[in-house]
Design a protein around this motif. Sequence first.
Motif, mmCIF file in Angstrom:
data_model
loop_
_atom_site.group_PDB
_atom_site.id
_atom_site.type_symbol
_atom_site.label_atom_id
_atom_site.label_comp_id
_atom_site.label_asym_id
_atom_site.label_seq_id
_atom_site.Cartn_x
_atom_site.Cartn_y
_atom_site.Cartn_z
ATOM 1 N N THR A 1 0.766 -1.216 -0.068
ATOM 2 C CA THR A 1 0.032 -0.013 0.114
ATOM 3 C C THR A 1 0.871 1.223 -0.043
ATOM 4 O OG1 THR A 1 -1.871 -1.206 1.151
ATOM 5 C CG2 THR A 1 -1.652 1.263 1.245
ATOM 6 N N PHE A 2 1.945 1.129 0.718
ATOM 7 C CA PHE A 2 2.862 2.462 0.846
ATOM 8 C C PHE A 2 3.440 2.816 -0.363
ATOM 9 C CE2 PHE A 2 6.929 3.857 1.473
ATOM 10 C CZ PHE A 2 6.747 5.336 1.776
ATOM 11 N N GLU A 3 4.096 1.589 -0.984
ATOM 12 C CA GLU A 3 4.780 1.803 -2.148
ATOM 13 C C GLU A 3 4.028 2.115 -3.418
ATOM 14 O OE1 GLU A 3 8.400 0.261 -2.872
ATOM 15 O OE2 GLU A 3 8.716 0.271 -0.831
ATOM 16 N N VAL A 4 2.851 1.678 -3.438
ATOM 17 C CA VAL A 4 1.771 1.956 -4.623
ATOM 18 C C VAL A 4 1.388 3.491 -4.300
ATOM 19 C CG1 VAL A 4 -0.290 1.688 -5.520
ATOM 20 C CG2 VAL A 4 1.259 -0.269 -4.866
ATOM 21 N N ALA A 5 1.017 3.965 -2.935
ATOM 22 C CA ALA A 5 0.946 5.298 -2.728
ATOM 23 C C ALA A 5 1.984 6.347 -3.062
ATOM 24 C CB ALA A 5 0.596 5.498 -1.298
ATOM 25 N N PHE A 6 3.118 5.671 -2.748
ATOM 26 C CA PHE A 6 4.435 6.976 -2.878
ATOM 27 C C PHE A 6 4.502 6.876 -4.325
ATOM 28 C CE2 PHE A 6 8.781 7.897 -2.825
ATOM 29 C CZ PHE A 6 8.889 8.910 -2.064
ATOM 30 N N ILE A 7 4.489 5.759 -5.154
ATOM 31 C CA ILE A 7 4.750 5.605 -6.500
ATOM 32 C C ILE A 7 4.042 6.692 -7.279
ATOM 33 C CG2 ILE A 7 4.823 4.333 -8.643
ATOM 34 C CD1 ILE A 7 6.201 2.051 -6.784
ATOM 35 N N SER A 8 2.671 6.413 -6.899
ATOM 36 C CA SER A 8 1.692 7.201 -7.428
ATOM 37 C C SER A 8 1.840 8.751 -7.469
ATOM 38 C CB SER A 8 0.085 6.873 -6.857
ATOM 39 O OG SER A 8 -0.096 5.683 -6.865
ATOM 40 N N CYS A 9 2.113 9.025 -6.071
ATOM 41 C CA CYS A 9 2.484 10.483 -5.824
ATOM 42 C C CYS A 9 3.329 10.929 -6.814
ATOM 43 C CB CYS A 9 2.860 10.639 -4.396
ATOM 44 S SG CYS A 9 1.517 10.584 -3.317
ATOM 45 N N ILE B 1 4.249 9.617 -9.823
ATOM 46 C CA ILE B 1 3.762 9.897 -11.154
ATOM 47 C C ILE B 1 2.946 11.165 -11.339
ATOM 48 C CG2 ILE B 1 2.078 8.715 -12.486
ATOM 49 C CD1 ILE B 1 2.983 5.875 -11.478
ATOM 50 N N ALA B 2 2.160 11.280 -10.377
ATOM 51 C CA ALA B 2 1.337 12.638 -10.362
ATOM 52 C C ALA B 2 2.024 13.759 -10.288
ATOM 53 C CB ALA B 2 0.402 12.622 -9.341
ATOM 54 N N LEU B 3 3.020 14.063 -9.805
ATOM 55 C CA LEU B 3 3.794 15.160 -9.632
ATOM 56 C C LEU B 3 3.863 16.253 -10.738
ATOM 57 C CD1 LEU B 3 6.780 14.546 -6.885
ATOM 58 C CD2 LEU B 3 4.806 16.265 -6.712
ATOM 59 N N GLY C 1 5.353 21.115 -9.062
ATOM 60 C CA GLY C 1 5.265 19.588 -9.320
ATOM 61 C C GLY C 1 6.282 19.149 -10.201
ATOM 62 N N LYS C 2 6.293 19.947 -11.389
ATOM 63 C CA LYS C 2 7.449 19.305 -12.271
ATOM 64 C C LYS C 2 8.742 19.409 -11.624
ATOM 65 C CE LYS C 2 4.660 20.435 -16.440
ATOM 66 N NZ LYS C 2 4.561 21.070 -17.568
ATOM 67 N N THR C 3 9.065 20.852 -10.964
ATOM 68 C CA THR C 3 10.253 21.033 -10.323
ATOM 69 C C THR C 3 10.705 19.983 -9.341
ATOM 70 O OG1 THR C 3 10.110 23.500 -10.722
ATOM 71 C CG2 THR C 3 11.385 22.616 -9.069
ATOM 72 N N ILE C 4 9.581 19.508 -8.484
ATOM 73 C CA ILE C 4 9.837 18.656 -7.642
ATOM 74 C C ILE C 4 10.206 17.237 -8.254
ATOM 75 C CG2 ILE C 4 8.864 17.312 -5.431
ATOM 76 C CD1 ILE C 4 7.296 19.816 -4.961
ATOM 77 N N SER C 5 9.414 16.873 -9.403
ATOM 78 C CA SER C 5 9.869 15.706 -9.950
ATOM 79 C C SER C 5 10.851 15.584 -10.677
ATOM 80 C CB SER C 5 8.635 15.365 -11.018
ATOM 81 O OG SER C 5 8.716 14.226 -11.732
ATOM 82 N N GLU C 6 11.468 16.751 -11.172
ATOM 83 C CA GLU C 6 12.879 16.629 -11.809
ATOM 84 C C GLU C 6 13.978 16.626 -10.649
ATOM 85 O OE1 GLU C 6 15.796 16.421 -14.431
ATOM 86 O OE2 GLU C 6 13.606 16.267 -14.694
#
Length: 274
Positions: A29-37, A39-41, A48-53
Amino acid sequence: MSDIQTIINFKQSMTLMNVYTAIATATLTFEVAFISCLIALPSTGKLGKTISEACTRAPGLDFVVLMLVPIPWLIGSWIAGWLGLVATLVGQITAMQLWIFWHQRTHPEATSGSRIVHFLNQEIGWWRNHLGLWVSTLALPMFLLIRLSEITIYPLLVWILGFPHYNIGEWVNVSRHKFEGLVGHDLIWCWYCDWMTGVYSLGAEMLRNVESFWCPIRFYDGKKCENCKLDFPDLENGWVAADKQMDDVVELMAEKYSDSPHSWFGHPERQGDR
């Protein structure tokens, strides 16, 4: 009496199974939630793009790796020992496979085209290819320790000895996702290699400073010199030959380090020495 003991043993086994299931489910559950965040960033705007980069380069990448890999290991082990660690690994691997399935489903054209996994499966066989990949993950804890050393130990040498400072984001980063057509299974394993190569290369660069500073003497074994010269260029371009004297070593050190940077001899900051 034996019936009572059987009941007790059954309850204990069920308790262990419940703990195992709970840890595996929580990890998934944690891994899926973290990965989803993650992906959504990029879709949340400029910030969000800055944080993602930032998450693709150290130190941001260090945080991502920490949260996805060793932190769950530590928590699972703390809760239930080896059983907790196994449950954590099951949750992590399940999350990884779910991400691979999702990513390949959302990139059907790339999935149906040329792929590394398809070639290697045909070349060496499906089971050998996949077994080899999973065997390579046994090195993951070692690379995590190397990265930890780069973060915690080398900066002390910079402070104490004046060793060169490095922009770690230029070494430890991942960018393979920008390669067109690299998706799902191929991408996740290329990310793994991408990260490991950066960690290894930065560690080797740091070790070049250590080796040339404390022991600039060629190995007596000529084959070892031949094997190591790629990672340690000073071996051929500066270190004292194995049949020389200590006076030669001290003379070289005085030449290279008196009123000069405390970096390996071929470091970019020594360009003026050439």
